[in-house]
Motif scaffolding. Structure first.
Motif, PDB file in Angstrom:
ATOM      1  N   PRO A 264       0.665  -1.046   0.050  1.00  0.00           N
ATOM      2  CA  PRO A 264      -0.087  -0.007  -0.052  1.00  0.00           C
ATOM      3  C   PRO A 264       0.749   1.107  -0.175  1.00  0.00           C
ATOM      4  CG  PRO A 264       0.038  -1.184   2.196  1.00  0.00           C
ATOM      5  CD  PRO A 264       0.621  -2.035   1.437  1.00  0.00           C
ATOM      6  N   ARG A 265       0.270   2.420  -0.213  1.00  0.00           N
ATOM      7  CA  ARG A 265       0.865   3.499  -0.690  1.00  0.00           C
ATOM      8  C   ARG A 265       1.413   3.910   1.060  1.00  0.00           C
ATOM      9  NH1 ARG A 265      -2.782   5.493  -2.349  1.00  0.00           N
ATOM     10  NH2 ARG A 265      -2.017   6.048  -4.697  1.00  0.00           N
ATOM     11  N   SER A 266       2.883   4.072   0.950  1.00  0.00           N
ATOM     12  CA  SER A 266       3.700   4.124   2.240  1.00  0.00           C
ATOM     13  C   SER A 266       4.990   4.469   1.733  1.00  0.00           C
ATOM     14  CB  SER A 266       3.602   3.008   3.049  1.00  0.00           C
ATOM     15  OG  SER A 266       4.129   1.715   2.303  1.00  0.00           O
TER      16      SER A 266
ATOM     17  N   SER B 164      -4.461  -3.570  -6.278  1.00  0.00           N
ATOM     18  CA  SER B 164      -4.849  -3.844  -4.892  1.00  0.00           C
ATOM     19  C   SER B 164      -6.191  -4.421  -4.811  1.00  0.00           C
ATOM     20  CB  SER B 164      -4.892  -2.211  -4.449  1.00  0.00           C
ATOM     21  OG  SER B 164      -5.263  -2.474  -2.917  1.00  0.00           O
TER      22      SER B 164
ATOM     23  N   ASP C  99       0.169  -8.117   2.205  1.00  0.00           N
ATOM     24  CA  ASP C  99      -1.357  -8.722   2.606  1.00  0.00           C
ATOM     25  C   ASP C  99      -1.166 -10.129   2.445  1.00  0.00           C
ATOM     26  OD1 ASP C  99      -3.666  -9.892   2.045  1.00  0.00           O
ATOM     27  OD2 ASP C  99      -4.278  -8.439   0.485  1.00  0.00           O
TER      28      ASP C  99
ATOM     29  N   PRO D 106      -2.829   5.124  -8.059  1.00  0.00           N
ATOM     30  CA  PRO D 106      -2.269   3.925  -7.653  1.00  0.00           C
ATOM     31  C   PRO D 106      -1.079   3.442  -8.409  1.00  0.00           C
ATOM     32  CG  PRO D 106      -4.403   3.724  -9.040  1.00  0.00           C
ATOM     33  CD  PRO D 106      -4.119   5.314  -8.595  1.00  0.00           C
TER      34      PRO D 106
ATOM     35  N   GLU E  95      -5.447   6.569   2.662  1.00  0.00           N
ATOM     36  CA  GLU E  95      -6.303   6.045   1.858  1.00  0.00           C
ATOM     37  C   GLU E  95      -7.707   6.726   2.144  1.00  0.00           C
ATOM     38  OE1 GLU E  95      -7.483   4.287  -1.806  1.00  0.00           O
ATOM     39  OE2 GLU E  95      -5.592   4.148  -0.443  1.00  0.00           O
TER      40      GLU E  95
END
Length: 623
Positions: free
Chosen positions: A48-50, A72, A95, A180, A205
């Motif tokens: 994820p966006r990080s 995603s 995930d 994304p 998010e």
């Protein structure tokens, strides 16, 4: 990183310097090498966006390898096809479903700072090496991987750096990373910012989903540049129309693209209240990245309602040709052909498809990409977008081929034949409708000529497991036969409009309104979803709702009830019954307010946010 290692590279919960980012990338690189990564291998990335996501991209390049962004929340079968097609050596993810779905080998992120690593020099990279592989849906529904070289991508980054510098008057950009990772613009957001020595701003998010929260985040972080897809652009412009001064971000550059830009009154107002900011309309298929740009500046009142996509950027040579490849006259419409160093290498493992779309004619032009887009030269090299020539359409900014959806849909044993078309739920907002002739005539429910089902049907699940989310119709109409023209082909113009009432089978969750709040919400939902039989226990996304309509729903609820409701609240509550209950102070099942102190607290929070927003608006108007 070498020019000013102590400058802030990323802000996400706190600042991270270029030096610290390089250290984290080195740790990630050691982890990847320990799992057998070698130069030239491909790495699926589902982080994820990080900060770890950014570090992973740098680490993969430093290892001489190729990142392959994975969707995603994508269906396991769709993701597995991508991983198998690109022969990914590793999948980097946070995930656990990737391991449980049998997508291996999997490497976990974020990375522990305790991972021992020796400094390893980055593997030398040449212009012909692959920078990334991005997957889109193919004509049969099978994902196709677009192979982009470092040389082609570097040229686009160089153009973006110069373009941003021209709007920032000597200041380094503070760029929001909004899109994304599976969208090519994301890589441009990231690496053009770093090439400029700027700071990358990572929104949570919840901020990406909620226009008002995104504006708040941009104002707090003093964002100067952002790319917004057209749908989100209009939603944010609507949220910004009542703000001025410090309540608005100090933008210098607002980029958009993916669909025909429509300049609304809300966008004009936002830009009028953001002096010094330009709107930059960019265009380019994923096979070429950005190839045209058009800047809207000056008085927003003078901007056209439908701006052009602009002139060619450096590295792109554009030609407009007719059906037989002949040049068309200025002012006439033709297909856009693109050539130059901006072109991708082609499609991974698909030489025939590559040959169809990437032409080599032996002339000085060299390789040419057939865009499939129709454009018109307005006379000075400025291009106006007209539409697709191959029947493909755009849904939420993504190109969708209805024939690909039809091909996958007919794989289901209950489907004899079908047709997939785009309908407008409201002006400018398209959604997909599937017309299905079932193998068993008893599937024509209720004895009627046709019925319609929304949401989680068997066919919906069948498609969602095989296609990208935006390629899946949200409405299924069952017919005894498809209308045919005199030639025997499907007469798509004769396909009926979807009824405003759903079949009995699709109305299992329907319940009648029992409170005034539920009645008011049903009225709003019915108007947005174009349905007459919305029930209080229907779930928004299961009866035709999408992220675009969710933003409209939020706006209408605020206007109707005078309370500020977050997008996240609507996603959590999902049904009219739950939303009405919380607005009225009851529990989520419709009980009285005294039964649930938490719901009462949330209702108070709703009202407090509404009072704060209205007070803030009054303060702005008084300044």
């Amino acid at each position: 990183m070498r020019r000013n290692p102590d400058a802030v590279a990323v802000e996400h919960g706190g600042p991270t310097s270029y030096r610290a980012l390089a250290d984290l990338a080195a740790e990630c690189g050691s982890l990847l090498r320990a799992h057998g990564l070698v130069p030239g291998s491909r790495v699926g990335i589902a982080v994820p966006r990080s900060l770890p996501m950014i570090a992973a991209l740098i680490a993969i390049w430093d290892c001489g390898s190729v990142p392959v962004p994975l969707p995603s929340g994508g269906a396991a079968r769709h993701v597995r096809r991508i991983v198998e097609n690109c022969e990914a050596r590793l999948v980097l993810t946070t995930d656990p479903k990737y391991a449980s779905d049998g997508i291996t080998p999997t490497v976990w992120a974020p990375y522990s700072v305790a991972v021992p690593h020796e400094p390893v020099p980055p593997v030398p990279i040449t212009a012909s090496d692959t920078a990334y592989i991005l997957y889109t849906s193919g004509s049969t529904g099978t994902p196709k991987g677009i192979v982009m070289s470092h040389g082609a991508f570097a040229g686009t980054v160089d153009w973006q750096v110069r373009s941003t510098a021209a709007t920032h008057a000597g200041r380094v950009p503070r760029q929001v990373q909004f899109t994304p990772l599976t969208f090519d613009v994301s890589l441009l957001e990231i690496f053009a910012t770093f090439a400029s020595g700027g700071t990358l701003l990572l929104p949570d998010e919840s901020h990406r989903r909620d226009p008002a929260l995104l504006l708040d985040m941009m104002a707090r972080s003093r964002a100067t540049s952002i790319f917004l897809p057209h749908v989100m652009l209009h939603a944010v412009a609507d949220a910004a129309k009542a703000r001025v001064g410090e309540h608005l971000p100090p933008l210098r550059q607002l980029l958009t693209g993916g669909e025909q830009l429509i300049v609304t009154d809300q966008l004009r107002t936002w830009m009028r209240n953001t002096p010094g900011c330009v709107v930059q309309n960019i265009y380019g298929p994923s096979e070429t990245h950005v190839v045209t740009s058009h800047i809207l500046d000056g008085d927003p009142a003078s901007w056209p309602a439908l701006p052009p996509i602009g002139k060619a950027v450096s590295g792109a040579t554009l030609r407009i040709v007719g059906e037989n490849g002949e040049p068309v006259a200025t002012g006439e419409t033709g297909e856009l052909h693109i050539s130059g160093p901006c072109l991708a290498d082609g499609y991974l493992g698909a030489p025939e498809l590559t040959a169809q779309r990437f032409l080599t004619d032996g002339t000085a032009v060299g390789r040419t990409y057939r865009s499939g887009d129709q454009v018109t030269d307005l006379g000075d090299g400025t291009l106006q977008y007209v539409g697709r020539i191959d029947g493909q359409i755009k849904i939420r900014g993504a190109v969708v081929d209805p024939t690909a959806v039809e091909a996958v849909l007919t794989e289901h044993p209950e489907v004899r034949t079908c047709a997939v078309v785009a309908r407008e739920r409201m002006p400018g907002q398209k959604h997909l409708v599937a017309y299905v002739v079932p193998t068993n005539p008893m599937r024509i429910l209720d004895g009627a000529d046709l019925t319609v089902e929304h949401g989680d049907t068997v066919l919906h699940r069948h498609l969602l497991d095989r296609l990208s989310e935006w390629s899946v119709p949200d409405t299924f109409v069952f017919l005894e036969s498809l209308p045919l023209g005199s030639s025997g082909k499907i007469n798509r113009a004769a396909l009926p409009e979807p009824p405003r009432r759903r079949s009995t089978a699709a109305r299992t969750a329907e319940t009648r309104a029992e409170t005034p709040a539920e009645t008011r919400l049903i009225r709003i939902w019915s108007r947005l979803l174009n349905l007459d039989d919305v029930g209080t226990r229907d779930r928004f996304f299961e009866i035709g709702g999408d992220s675009v309509l969710l933003v409209r729903l939020q706006k209408e609820i605020v206007g109707e009830f005078g309370m500020e409701v977050r997008i996240a609240d609507l996603i959590e509550l999902a049904t009219i019954q739950a939303i009405a209950s919380r607005l009225s102070g009851g529990d989520e099942e419709g009980g009285p307010a005294t039964k649930d102190r938490q719901s009462g607290d949330r209702r108070a929070a709703f009202r407090a946010r509404g009072r704060q927003r209205r007070a803030g608006n009054r303060d702005q108007q008084e300044q």
